[in-house]
Enzyme design. Structure first.
Site, PDB file in Angstrom:
ATOM      1  N   SER A 117      -3.982  -0.280  14.340  1.00  0.00           N
ATOM      2  CA  SER A 117      -4.729   0.967  14.560  1.00  0.00           C
ATOM      3  C   SER A 117      -5.187   0.987  16.018  1.00  0.00           C
ATOM      4  O   SER A 117      -5.440  -0.072  16.604  1.00  0.00           O
ATOM      5  CB  SER A 117      -5.963   0.998  13.654  1.00  0.00           C
ATOM      6  OG  SER A 117      -6.846   2.017  14.061  1.00  0.00           O
ATOM      7  N   TYR A 136     -13.214  -3.604  10.628  1.00  0.00           N
ATOM      8  CA  TYR A 136     -11.887  -2.967  10.665  1.00  0.00           C
ATOM      9  C   TYR A 136     -11.211  -3.215  12.018  1.00  0.00           C
ATOM     10  O   TYR A 136     -10.040  -3.587  12.090  1.00  0.00           O
ATOM     11  CB  TYR A 136     -12.070  -1.472  10.408  1.00  0.00           C
ATOM     12  CG  TYR A 136     -10.791  -0.661  10.333  1.00  0.00           C
ATOM     13  CD1 TYR A 136      -9.998  -0.683   9.189  1.00  0.00           C
ATOM     14  CD2 TYR A 136     -10.398   0.149  11.395  1.00  0.00           C
ATOM     15  CE1 TYR A 136      -8.841   0.073   9.116  1.00  0.00           C
ATOM     16  CE2 TYR A 136      -9.245   0.916  11.327  1.00  0.00           C
ATOM     17  CZ  TYR A 136      -8.473   0.877  10.181  1.00  0.00           C
ATOM     18  OH  TYR A 136      -7.316   1.634  10.122  1.00  0.00           O
ATOM     19  N   GLY A 153       0.822  -1.218   0.000  1.00  0.00           N
ATOM     20  CA  GLY A 153       0.000   0.000   0.000  1.00  0.00           C
ATOM     21  C   GLY A 153       0.848   1.255   0.000  1.00  0.00           C
ATOM     22  O   GLY A 153       0.467   2.272   0.580  1.00  0.00           O
ATOM     23  N   ILE A 165      -4.873   9.950  11.538  1.00  0.00           N
ATOM     24  CA  ILE A 165      -3.801  10.503  10.696  1.00  0.00           C
ATOM     25  C   ILE A 165      -4.432  11.088   9.435  1.00  0.00           C
ATOM     26  O   ILE A 165      -5.305  10.452   8.820  1.00  0.00           O
ATOM     27  CB  ILE A 165      -2.787   9.399  10.303  1.00  0.00           C
ATOM     28  CG1 ILE A 165      -2.307   8.600  11.537  1.00  0.00           C
ATOM     29  CG2 ILE A 165      -1.621   9.987   9.525  1.00  0.00           C
ATOM     30  CD1 ILE A 165      -1.575   9.391  12.598  1.00  0.00           C
ATOM     31  N   ASN A 190       1.491  -2.402   5.442  1.00  0.00           N
ATOM     32  CA  ASN A 190       0.781  -1.133   5.631  1.00  0.00           C
ATOM     33  C   ASN A 190      -0.586  -1.082   4.938  1.00  0.00           C
ATOM     34  O   ASN A 190      -1.493  -0.409   5.426  1.00  0.00           O
ATOM     35  CB  ASN A 190       1.675   0.003   5.106  1.00  0.00           C
ATOM     36  CG  ASN A 190       0.900   1.277   4.862  1.00  0.00           C
ATOM     37  OD1 ASN A 190       0.573   2.016   5.797  1.00  0.00           O
ATOM     38  ND2 ASN A 190       0.561   1.556   3.601  1.00  0.00           N
ATOM     39  N   ARG A 192       0.214   5.550  -1.796  1.00  0.00           N
ATOM     40  CA  ARG A 192      -0.210   6.854  -1.265  1.00  0.00           C
ATOM     41  C   ARG A 192      -0.248   6.810   0.252  1.00  0.00           C
ATOM     42  O   ARG A 192       0.091   5.785   0.861  1.00  0.00           O
ATOM     43  CB  ARG A 192      -1.553   7.286  -1.852  1.00  0.00           C
ATOM     44  CG  ARG A 192      -2.697   6.333  -1.562  1.00  0.00           C
ATOM     45  CD  ARG A 192      -3.913   6.718  -2.412  1.00  0.00           C
ATOM     46  NE  ARG A 192      -4.911   5.688  -2.451  1.00  0.00           N
ATOM     47  CZ  ARG A 192      -5.965   5.616  -1.639  1.00  0.00           C
ATOM     48  NH1 ARG A 192      -6.153   6.540  -0.725  1.00  0.00           N
ATOM     49  NH2 ARG A 192      -6.840   4.641  -1.755  1.00  0.00           N
ATOM     50  N   ASP A 198      -2.452  -7.482  -5.459  1.00  0.00           N
ATOM     51  CA  ASP A 198      -3.512  -7.491  -4.436  1.00  0.00           C
ATOM     52  C   ASP A 198      -3.010  -8.390  -3.310  1.00  0.00           C
ATOM     53  O   ASP A 198      -2.927  -9.613  -3.462  1.00  0.00           O
ATOM     54  CB  ASP A 198      -4.797  -8.045  -5.054  1.00  0.00           C
ATOM     55  CG  ASP A 198      -5.920  -8.151  -4.028  1.00  0.00           C
ATOM     56  OD1 ASP A 198      -5.666  -7.938  -2.822  1.00  0.00           O
ATOM     57  OD2 ASP A 198      -7.048  -8.451  -4.442  1.00  0.00           O
TER      58      ASP A 198
HETATM   59  P1  NAP Z   1      -4.825   5.057   2.257  1.00  0.00           P
HETATM   60  O1  NAP Z   1      -4.415   6.470   2.031  1.00  0.00           O
HETATM   61  O2  NAP Z   1      -6.227   4.644   1.954  1.00  0.00           O
HETATM   62  O3  NAP Z   1      -3.794   4.102   1.471  1.00  0.00           O
HETATM   63  C1  NAP Z   1      -3.924   2.711   1.528  1.00  0.00           C
HETATM   64  C2  NAP Z   1      -3.112   2.107   0.405  1.00  0.00           C
HETATM   65  O4  NAP Z   1      -3.306   0.675   0.444  1.00  0.00           O
HETATM   66  C3  NAP Z   1      -3.568   2.586  -0.976  1.00  0.00           C
HETATM   67  O5  NAP Z   1      -2.441   2.870  -1.762  1.00  0.00           O
HETATM   68  C4  NAP Z   1      -4.351   1.375  -1.501  1.00  0.00           C
HETATM   69  O6  NAP Z   1      -4.321   1.231  -2.893  1.00  0.00           O
HETATM   70  C5  NAP Z   1      -3.574   0.239  -0.885  1.00  0.00           C
HETATM   71  N1  NAP Z   1      -4.347  -1.002  -0.904  1.00  0.00           N
HETATM   72  C6  NAP Z   1      -5.658  -1.153  -0.591  1.00  0.00           C
HETATM   73  N2  NAP Z   1      -6.027  -2.431  -0.772  1.00  0.00           N
HETATM   74  C7  NAP Z   1      -4.932  -3.109  -1.223  1.00  0.00           C
HETATM   75  C8  NAP Z   1      -4.684  -4.452  -1.606  1.00  0.00           C
HETATM   76  N3  NAP Z   1      -5.645  -5.376  -1.571  1.00  0.00           N
HETATM   77  N4  NAP Z   1      -3.442  -4.796  -2.035  1.00  0.00           N
HETATM   78  C9  NAP Z   1      -2.468  -3.865  -2.086  1.00  0.00           C
HETATM   79  N5  NAP Z   1      -2.637  -2.573  -1.738  1.00  0.00           N
HETATM   80  C10 NAP Z   1      -3.860  -2.194  -1.318  1.00  0.00           C
HETATM   81  O7  NAP Z   1      -4.597   4.621   3.775  1.00  0.00           O
HETATM   82  P2  NAP Z   1      -3.655   5.238   4.922  1.00  0.00           P
HETATM   83  O8  NAP Z   1      -4.475   6.183   5.716  1.00  0.00           O
HETATM   84  O9  NAP Z   1      -2.347   5.666   4.362  1.00  0.00           O
HETATM   85  O10 NAP Z   1      -3.493   3.924   5.826  1.00  0.00           O
HETATM   86  C11 NAP Z   1      -2.369   3.071   5.756  1.00  0.00           C
HETATM   87  C12 NAP Z   1      -2.503   2.049   6.872  1.00  0.00           C
HETATM   88  O11 NAP Z   1      -2.582   2.722   8.135  1.00  0.00           O
HETATM   89  C13 NAP Z   1      -3.766   1.187   6.773  1.00  0.00           C
HETATM   90  O12 NAP Z   1      -3.498  -0.130   7.176  1.00  0.00           O
HETATM   91  C14 NAP Z   1      -4.706   1.845   7.759  1.00  0.00           C
HETATM   92  O13 NAP Z   1      -5.672   0.943   8.260  1.00  0.00           O
HETATM   93  C15 NAP Z   1      -3.732   2.283   8.828  1.00  0.00           C
HETATM   94  N6  NAP Z   1      -4.232   3.355   9.687  1.00  0.00           N
HETATM   95  C16 NAP Z   1      -4.542   4.571   9.167  1.00  0.00           C
HETATM   96  C17 NAP Z   1      -5.036   5.556  10.003  1.00  0.00           C
HETATM   97  C18 NAP Z   1      -5.407   6.928   9.508  1.00  0.00           C
HETATM   98  O14 NAP Z   1      -5.912   7.719  10.319  1.00  0.00           O
HETATM   99  N7  NAP Z   1      -5.171   7.257   8.248  1.00  0.00           N
HETATM  100  C19 NAP Z   1      -5.191   5.304  11.372  1.00  0.00           C
HETATM  101  C20 NAP Z   1      -4.854   4.052  11.872  1.00  0.00           C
HETATM  102  C21 NAP Z   1      -4.372   3.079  11.002  1.00  0.00           C
HETATM  103  P3  NAP Z   1      -5.390   2.046  -3.848  1.00  0.00           P
HETATM  104  O15 NAP Z   1      -4.865   3.422  -3.911  1.00  0.00           O
HETATM  105  O16 NAP Z   1      -5.315   1.339  -5.138  1.00  0.00           O
HETATM  106  O17 NAP Z   1      -6.714   1.936  -3.168  1.00  0.00           O
END
Ligand code: NAP
Length: 254
Positions: free
Chosen positions: A149, A162, A20, A195, A97, A23, A70
Site C-alpha cells: 500500500s 497497517y 483474500g 481503491i 492480497n 471480495r 486463515d
Molecule cells: P477487502 O475488500 O477488505 O478484502 C480483503 C479480503 O481478505 C476479504 O475477502 C477478507 O475476508 C480476506 N481476509 C481477511 N483476513 C484474512 C485472513 N486472515 N485469511 C484469509 N483471508 C483474509 O480489502 P481490499 O480493499 O480488496 O484489499 C485487498 C488488499 O489490498 C489488502 O491487502 C489491502 O491492504 C490492500 N490495499 C487496499 C487498498 C484500498 O484502497 N482498498 C489500498 C491499498 C492497499 P473476509 O471477507 O472474510 O473478511
C-alpha cells in the site's frame, strides 16, 4: 487500440492462488486472471464470498477451488496448499492480497490490534510465500505479487500497525526477489492508493474528501485498475521486472 489483455490470453493454463479473493481487489484479480486463461485457487475466511468468486471464475470456463483458510496460521496455509496441489498439481502464480485494518492513534491502539494486523498482513505473506516458493523453486519458475500500500511508503496517522505491515511487505518483497531470482521466479509488490472496496467504504465522507484532494488524477482507483497491473506482473510480459514496488495511486504519493 486493443488493451494488453485482449491481444492474447496472458495466463493460459496457469494456476494462480489468490489470498483474500472472496471480495474486493482479490475477487477482481481472480476474475481477470480467469478471463486470461488461468485456473484459480481462492484462500479466504468467508465461504459465502468465495463461492461467489468461484461462480464468476467458472463463468469464464476456468476451474476454481475455494479453500477456507486463515493465512495468519502456517498450518492452515500448508493444508490449503496441499488441497490446491491435489486438484491442480502445480501453482504458477501467488497473489498475496488478503489484508485487514484496525486503525487507531498509537496511544489508543491495543496490543491485540497491532498483533492481528501484523499477523494477517505480514506473517500471512511470509506463510504463503514460504510454502509456495518451495514448489516454484522445484518448477524453476513462478510469479509472486504482494499487495502492499502507499501507506507503507508514506505512513498515515492512525494506521501505524497497517503502515508497518505494508512497509514490511516491501522489505520482504525485495529480499525474496533477490533469493529467488536465479531460479526464474519474479517477486514484485503493488502499492495501491485509495481503491473503492469494502475496506475504504467504511471511511467517513470527510476523510474521503480529504483524500480526493490529494490525488492529482482527481478520482479514486477501481479494483480493475489494480487487477490489470497484477495481470501484467503475473504474466510473461513482465519477465524482466523483479524486486519492484509499483504504485497505482493516481499520483497521490509521487
Ligand atoms: P477487502 O475488500 O477488505 O478484502 C480483503 C479480503 O481478505 C476479504 O475477502 C477478507 O475476508 C480476506 N481476509 C481477511 N483476513 C484474512 C485472513 N486472515 N485469511 C484469509 N483471508 C483474509 O480489502 P481490499 O480493499 O480488496 O484489499 C485487498 C488488499 O489490498 C489488502 O491487502 C489491502 O491492504 C490492500 N490495499 C487496499 C487498498 C484500498 O484502497 N482498498 C489500498 C491499498 C492497499 P473476509 O471477507 O472474510 O473478511
Amino acid at each position: 487500440m486493443k488493451r494488453l489483455e485482449e491481444t492474447h490470453m496472458l495466463l493460459n493454463n496457469k494456476v494462480a492462488l489468490i489470498t483474500g479473493g472472496g471480495r474486493g481487489i482479490g475477487r477482481e484479480i481472480a476474475v481477470i486472471f480467469a478471463r486470461n486463461g488461468a485456473d484459480i485457487v481462492i484462500c479466504d475466511l468467508n465461504t459465502a464470498d468465495i463461492d461467489e468468486t468461484n461462480r464468476q471464475v467458472e463463468a469464464h470456463q476456468r476451474k476454481a477451488l475455494a479453500i477456507t483458510c486463515d493465512i495468519s496460521c502456517l498450518c492452515e496455509v500448508e493444508q490449503a496448499i496441499k488441497k490446491a496441489l491435489d486438484k491442480f498439481k502445480k501453482i504458477d502464480i501467488l497473489i498475496n492480497n488478503a489484508g485487514i485494518t484496525k486503525d487507531n492513534l498509537l496511544l489508543r491502539m491495543t496490543e491485540s490490534d497491532w498483533d492481528k494486523v501484523i499477523a494477517v498482513n505480514l506473517k500471512g505473506v511470509f506463510n504463503c510465500t514460504k510454502v509456495i516458493s518451495r514448489l516454484m523453486l522445484k518448477q524453476k519458475s513462478g510469479k509472486i505479487v504482494n499487495i502492499s500500500s502507499i501507506i507503507g511508503i508514506r505512513g498515515n496517522a492512525g494506521q501505524a500497525n497497517y503502515a508497518a505491515s505494508k512497509a514490511g511487505i516491501i522489505g520482504f518483497t525485495k529480499s525474496i526477489a533477490r533469493e529467488l531470482a536465479s531460479r526464474g521466479i519474479n517477486v514484485n509488490a503493488i502499492a495501491p492508493g485509495f481503491i473503492e472496496t469494502g475496506m475504504t467504504a467504511k471511511l467517513s465522507d470527510e476523510i474521503r474528501e480529504r483524500m480526493l484532494k490529494e490525488i492529482p488524477l482527481a478520482k479514486f482507483g477501481t479494483t480493475a485498475d489494480v487487477a490489470k497491473l497484477a495481470l501484467f506482473l503475473a504474466s510473461e510480459e513482465s519477465n524482466y521486472i523483479t524486486g519492484q514496488v509499483i504504485q497505482i495511486d493516481g499520483g497521490m504519493a509521487m
